[in-house]
Motif scaffolding. Sequence first.
Motif, PDB file in Angstrom:
ATOM      1  N   PRO A 107      47.321  31.642  40.558  1.00 52.78           N
ATOM      2  CA  PRO A 107      46.342  30.989  40.948  1.00 52.78           C
ATOM      3  C   PRO A 107      45.131  31.658  41.806  1.00 52.78           C
ATOM      4  CG  PRO A 107      48.134  29.778  42.103  1.00 52.78           C
ATOM      5  CD  PRO A 107      48.701  30.948  41.133  1.00 52.78           C
ATOM      6  N   GLU A 108      45.544  32.073  42.845  1.00 51.83           N
ATOM      7  CA  GLU A 108      44.565  32.724  43.651  1.00 51.83           C
ATOM      8  C   GLU A 108      43.916  33.883  42.935  1.00 51.83           C
ATOM      9  OE1 GLU A 108      46.822  30.211  45.859  1.00 51.83           O
ATOM     10  OE2 GLU A 108      47.660  31.898  44.886  1.00 51.83           O
ATOM     11  N   LEU A 109      44.529  34.559  42.190  1.00 51.61           N
ATOM     12  CA  LEU A 109      43.890  35.695  41.312  1.00 51.61           C
ATOM     13  C   LEU A 109      43.112  35.173  40.323  1.00 51.61           C
ATOM     14  CD1 LEU A 109      43.701  38.559  40.304  1.00 51.61           C
ATOM     15  CD2 LEU A 109      45.477  38.442  39.094  1.00 51.61           C
ATOM     16  N   ALA A 110      43.235  33.999  39.761  1.00 49.42           N
ATOM     17  CA  ALA A 110      42.386  33.316  39.038  1.00 49.42           C
ATOM     18  C   ALA A 110      41.191  32.866  39.277  1.00 49.42           C
ATOM     19  CB  ALA A 110      43.143  31.980  38.261  1.00 49.42           C
ATOM     20  N   VAL A 111      41.323  32.230  40.647  1.00 49.56           N
ATOM     21  CA  VAL A 111      40.164  31.732  41.597  1.00 49.56           C
ATOM     22  C   VAL A 111      39.165  33.099  41.930  1.00 49.56           C
ATOM     23  CG1 VAL A 111      39.425  30.997  43.982  1.00 49.56           C
ATOM     24  CG2 VAL A 111      41.379  29.908  42.646  1.00 49.56           C
ATOM     25  N   LEU A 112      39.961  34.098  42.297  1.00 45.21           N
ATOM     26  CA  LEU A 112      38.951  35.480  42.469  1.00 45.21           C
ATOM     27  C   LEU A 112      38.369  35.876  41.159  1.00 45.21           C
ATOM     28  CD1 LEU A 112      38.475  37.404  44.553  1.00 45.21           C
ATOM     29  CD2 LEU A 112      40.343  38.765  43.687  1.00 45.21           C
ATOM     30  N   SER A 113      39.022  35.870  40.287  1.00 46.02           N
ATOM     31  CA  SER A 113      38.277  36.101  38.869  1.00 46.02           C
ATOM     32  C   SER A 113      37.198  35.434  38.457  1.00 46.02           C
ATOM     33  CB  SER A 113      39.452  36.174  37.731  1.00 46.02           C
ATOM     34  OG  SER A 113      38.827  36.298  36.447  1.00 46.02           O
ATOM     35  N   ALA A 114      37.323  34.109  38.725  1.00 44.98           N
ATOM     36  CA  ALA A 114      36.358  33.010  38.391  1.00 44.98           C
ATOM     37  C   ALA A 114      35.156  33.183  39.421  1.00 44.98           C
ATOM     38  CB  ALA A 114      36.729  31.665  38.618  1.00 44.98           C
ATOM     39  N   MET A 115      35.440  33.558  40.518  1.00 47.36           N
ATOM     40  CA  MET A 115      34.303  33.783  41.601  1.00 47.36           C
ATOM     41  C   MET A 115      33.469  35.061  41.065  1.00 47.36           C
ATOM     42  SD  MET A 115      36.320  33.213  45.178  1.00 47.36           S
ATOM     43  CE  MET A 115      34.859  33.641  46.299  1.00 47.36           C
ATOM     44  N   VAL A 116      34.042  36.122  40.633  1.00 45.29           N
ATOM     45  CA  VAL A 116      33.387  37.381  40.371  1.00 45.29           C
ATOM     46  C   VAL A 116      32.917  37.458  38.831  1.00 45.29           C
ATOM     47  CG1 VAL A 116      33.729  39.857  40.092  1.00 45.29           C
ATOM     48  CG2 VAL A 116      34.975  38.638  41.856  1.00 45.29           C
ATOM     49  N   HIS A 117      33.758  36.752  37.948  1.00 42.72           N
ATOM     50  CA  HIS A 117      33.463  36.955  36.598  1.00 42.72           C
ATOM     51  C   HIS A 117      33.026  35.442  36.074  1.00 42.72           C
ATOM     52  CE1 HIS A 117      34.980  41.082  36.817  1.00 42.72           C
ATOM     53  NE2 HIS A 117      36.274  40.300  37.039  1.00 42.72           N
ATOM     54  N   GLY A 118      32.882  34.512  36.573  1.00 41.66           N
ATOM     55  CA  GLY A 118      32.893  33.272  35.919  1.00 41.66           C
ATOM     56  C   GLY A 118      31.346  32.799  35.445  1.00 41.66           C
ATOM     57  N   SER A 119      30.416  33.553  36.205  1.00 41.37           N
ATOM     58  CA  SER A 119      28.926  33.379  35.869  1.00 41.37           C
ATOM     59  C   SER A 119      28.764  34.120  34.370  1.00 41.37           C
ATOM     60  CB  SER A 119      28.032  33.979  36.978  1.00 41.37           C
ATOM     61  OG  SER A 119      28.277  33.342  38.065  1.00 41.37           O
ATOM     62  N   GLN A 120      29.432  35.116  33.885  1.00 46.29           N
ATOM     63  CA  GLN A 120      29.268  35.813  32.695  1.00 46.29           C
ATOM     64  C   GLN A 120      30.215  35.167  31.642  1.00 46.29           C
ATOM     65  OE1 GLN A 120      29.502  37.745  35.421  1.00 46.29           O
ATOM     66  NE2 GLN A 120      27.284  37.355  35.819  1.00 46.29           N
TER      67      GLN A 120
END
Length: 312
Positions: A176-189
């Motif tokens: 879950p924490e890796l998914a949050v980090l991924s969303a923070m960085v890549h979620g805008s695109q």
Amino acid sequence: MTAISAGKASIIVRAWSIADNVLRMPTTEHEAVALLFRNRPQLAADLLGNVLDVAVPEFDEVQSESGDLTEVVPSEFRADVVVVLRTDRPVLGVVVEVQRGRDPQKRWSWPLYVTSLRARIECPTVLLVVCVDAAVASWCAKSIPIGHPGWALRPLVLGPDSIPVVTDADEAENLPELAVLSAMVHGSQRFEVLDALHKGVLCDVDDERAQLYADVVLAALQTEYARSYLEALLIAEKYEYQSSFAKRYFAEGEARGEARGEAKAILAVLDVRGVALTGEQRARIEECLDLSQLQKWVRLAAVAGSADELFD
């Protein structure tokens, strides 16, 4: 995957239509990324071994320890997160630093962090720097010569290009924490990253973490469109986030917005009066968050004949 709890059914109907300067506060995003490692210290080992290809020794447990790395020097040195991998003894220490900008002072303090932790736990120690900006990541990755022949510290840097893109809900549920980090960085695109976050994390973890993680990602997203997309997923569940992170975020955002307004007023007055500013002086005004100082500059801007008079 578990059903959404009644508690989670209270999470986000509030509109997140806040100015971009509020949504991108550096101290808050810095705190949020560090929190991911504190909540799940295993994340440090996962990133080192699976993403950066660092040889991680066998271990039985992972602990988050005090980040206070002060030794005999008078100044206080505190790392963002310290993680220690253990068997019956420590086998690897990880100093985790979250870096959002270029800070030359870090090139002096980072070697101290590593050697201080190494002396404290008496085992190999590495420095892991997490950056959400590619240019900052490149700066952080530069080797730091210590001065002793053959001795230089090369930080292990996890930048936006190397942070995994988590689009699978099952993977998000397991990490879950890796998914949050991924969303923070890549979620805008990549909106499929937000889908995985919603299905695998926000609908599955406990209420308190779900509230916090959604607030963190909404704050980090770079476009209103991406924020609206995630809001739509949350509104479908009638969420309303009320985490302490969000409440503090809004309070800090209001203060930052007021400071930014004062800074714009100062620059407008100086421009009208023809008072020239260097780029460094303009940045000093724009980045100042001290309202009392800004209000003093507003008064001086009306009478100062030069930038030197303003700052002196």
